[in-house]
Scaffold this motif. Structure first.
Motif, PDB file in Angstrom:
ATOM      1  N   ILE A 115      -3.202 -27.070 -13.227  1.00 32.74           N
ATOM      2  CA  ILE A 115      -3.236 -27.597 -11.862  1.00 32.74           C
ATOM      3  C   ILE A 115      -4.682 -27.661 -11.378  1.00 32.74           C
ATOM      4  O   ILE A 115      -5.095 -28.636 -10.755  1.00 32.74           O
ATOM      5  N   ARG A 116      -5.453 -26.625 -11.676  1.00 32.06           N
ATOM      6  CA  ARG A 116      -6.873 -26.611 -11.281  1.00 32.06           C
ATOM      7  C   ARG A 116      -7.615 -27.751 -11.968  1.00 32.06           C
ATOM      8  O   ARG A 116      -8.417 -28.434 -11.347  1.00 32.06           O
ATOM      9  N   ASP A 117      -7.342 -27.973 -13.242  1.00 30.86           N
ATOM     10  CA  ASP A 117      -7.969 -29.081 -13.965  1.00 30.86           C
ATOM     11  C   ASP A 117      -7.623 -30.413 -13.310  1.00 30.86           C
ATOM     12  O   ASP A 117      -8.483 -31.286 -13.154  1.00 30.86           O
ATOM     13  N   TYR A 118      -6.366 -30.547 -12.926  1.00 28.99           N
ATOM     14  CA  TYR A 118      -5.925 -31.770 -12.254  1.00 28.99           C
ATOM     15  C   TYR A 118      -6.657 -31.923 -10.916  1.00 28.99           C
ATOM     16  O   TYR A 118      -7.115 -33.019 -10.573  1.00 28.99           O
ATOM     17  N   ALA A 119      -6.756 -30.831 -10.159  1.00 26.08           N
ATOM     18  CA  ALA A 119      -7.441 -30.866  -8.864  1.00 26.08           C
ATOM     19  C   ALA A 119      -8.897 -31.291  -9.040  1.00 26.08           C
ATOM     20  O   ALA A 119      -9.402 -32.137  -8.290  1.00 26.08           O
ATOM     21  N   ILE A 120      -9.567 -30.728 -10.032  1.00 27.31           N
ATOM     22  CA  ILE A 120     -10.970 -31.068 -10.287  1.00 27.31           C
ATOM     23  C   ILE A 120     -11.096 -32.542 -10.674  1.00 27.31           C
ATOM     24  O   ILE A 120     -11.976 -33.256 -10.170  1.00 27.31           O
ATOM     25  N   GLU A 121     -10.208 -33.000 -11.516  1.00 27.19           N
ATOM     26  CA  GLU A 121     -10.229 -34.411 -11.932  1.00 27.19           C
ATOM     27  C   GLU A 121     -10.033 -35.345 -10.738  1.00 27.19           C
ATOM     28  O   GLU A 121     -10.773 -36.317 -10.569  1.00 27.19           O
ATOM     29  N   GLN A 122      -9.061 -35.025  -9.899  1.00 25.66           N
ATOM     30  CA  GLN A 122      -8.792 -35.866  -8.726  1.00 25.66           C
ATOM     31  C   GLN A 122      -9.959 -35.851  -7.738  1.00 25.66           C
ATOM     32  O   GLN A 122     -10.359 -36.892  -7.218  1.00 25.66           O
ATOM     33  N   MET A 123     -10.509 -34.670  -7.497  1.00 26.31           N
ATOM     34  CA  MET A 123     -11.604 -34.569  -6.543  1.00 26.31           C
ATOM     35  C   MET A 123     -12.875 -35.232  -7.079  1.00 26.31           C
ATOM     36  O   MET A 123     -13.627 -35.828  -6.311  1.00 26.31           O
ATOM     37  N   ASN A 124     -13.090 -35.171  -8.376  1.00 27.38           N
ATOM     38  CA  ASN A 124     -14.209 -35.906  -8.976  1.00 27.38           C
ATOM     39  C   ASN A 124     -14.053 -37.396  -8.727  1.00 27.38           C
ATOM     40  O   ASN A 124     -15.007 -38.085  -8.350  1.00 27.38           O
ATOM     41  N   HIS A 125     -12.855 -37.882  -8.954  1.00 25.76           N
ATOM     42  CA  HIS A 125     -12.577 -39.303  -8.738  1.00 25.76           C
ATOM     43  C   HIS A 125     -12.780 -39.680  -7.266  1.00 25.76           C
ATOM     44  O   HIS A 125     -13.432 -40.683  -6.960  1.00 25.76           O
ATOM     45  N   LEU A 126     -12.244 -38.872  -6.359  1.00 25.52           N
ATOM     46  CA  LEU A 126     -12.369 -39.162  -4.928  1.00 25.52           C
ATOM     47  C   LEU A 126     -13.819 -39.091  -4.460  1.00 25.52           C
ATOM     48  O   LEU A 126     -14.247 -39.896  -3.627  1.00 25.52           O
ATOM     49  N   LEU A 127     -14.583 -38.150  -5.007  1.00 25.50           N
ATOM     50  CA  LEU A 127     -15.991 -38.034  -4.627  1.00 25.50           C
ATOM     51  C   LEU A 127     -16.802 -39.205  -5.169  1.00 25.50           C
ATOM     52  O   LEU A 127     -17.667 -39.746  -4.471  1.00 25.50           O
ATOM     53  N   THR A 128     -16.502 -39.630  -6.373  1.00 23.46           N
ATOM     54  CA  THR A 128     -17.179 -40.804  -6.945  1.00 23.46           C
ATOM     55  C   THR A 128     -16.894 -42.029  -6.084  1.00 23.46           C
ATOM     56  O   THR A 128     -17.795 -42.817  -5.778  1.00 23.46           O
TER      57      THR A 128
END
Length: 139
Positions: A7-20
């Protein structure tokens, strides 16, 4: 318990995408602060903010608070611009030019403030700092 890691990996992936996406929209609106660009930036800000809320437990609370504060300031400023855009659109539709000049001047004033804020954000490389502060390293 090993469940939180995926779940943490998913959160990091999503937030990376949103920040980009947010960084892209900030730079796009900085180049051409038109109605569509400001609207798209506001959408990106909202989505990134929502991601911070949803995945709050996975990031340092003080960093989340700091980022939210900056996003709130940007959102307030873009709201002022967007409000003028909507008003100007409405005045054009109803063919009522009476207050048009005033709203154009106000929009330009807020646009200048926006440009200054974006210049400061870019000079500080906000996306890299936020990515580092929120520990959004690649998974």
């Amino acid at each position: 318990m090993t469940a939180p890691a995926p779940i943490r990996d998913y959160a990091i992936e999503q937030m990376n995408h949103l920040l980009t996406r947010l960084a892209f929209q900030v730079h796009r609106a900085a180049k051409k602060p038109g109605a569509d660009e400001i609207h798209d930036l506001r959408v990106s800000i909202r989505r990134f903010s929502q991601g911070l809320s949803v995945f709050y437990d996975f990031f340092p609370a003080w960093e989340v608070k700091k980022v939210r504060k900056r996003l709130k300031r940007m959102m307030r400023l873009t709201s002022e611009i967007r409000d003028r855009d909507i008003t100007l659109e409405f005045l054009a539709e109803v063919k009522h030019p009476t207050h048009r000049k005033r709203f154009e001047r106000e929009r330009l004033t807020h646009q200048r403030e926006f440009s200054e804020m974006v210049r400061r954000w870019s000079a500080r490389d906000f996306s890299a700092k936020w990515r580092n502060g929120l520990s959004l390293r690649s998974v």
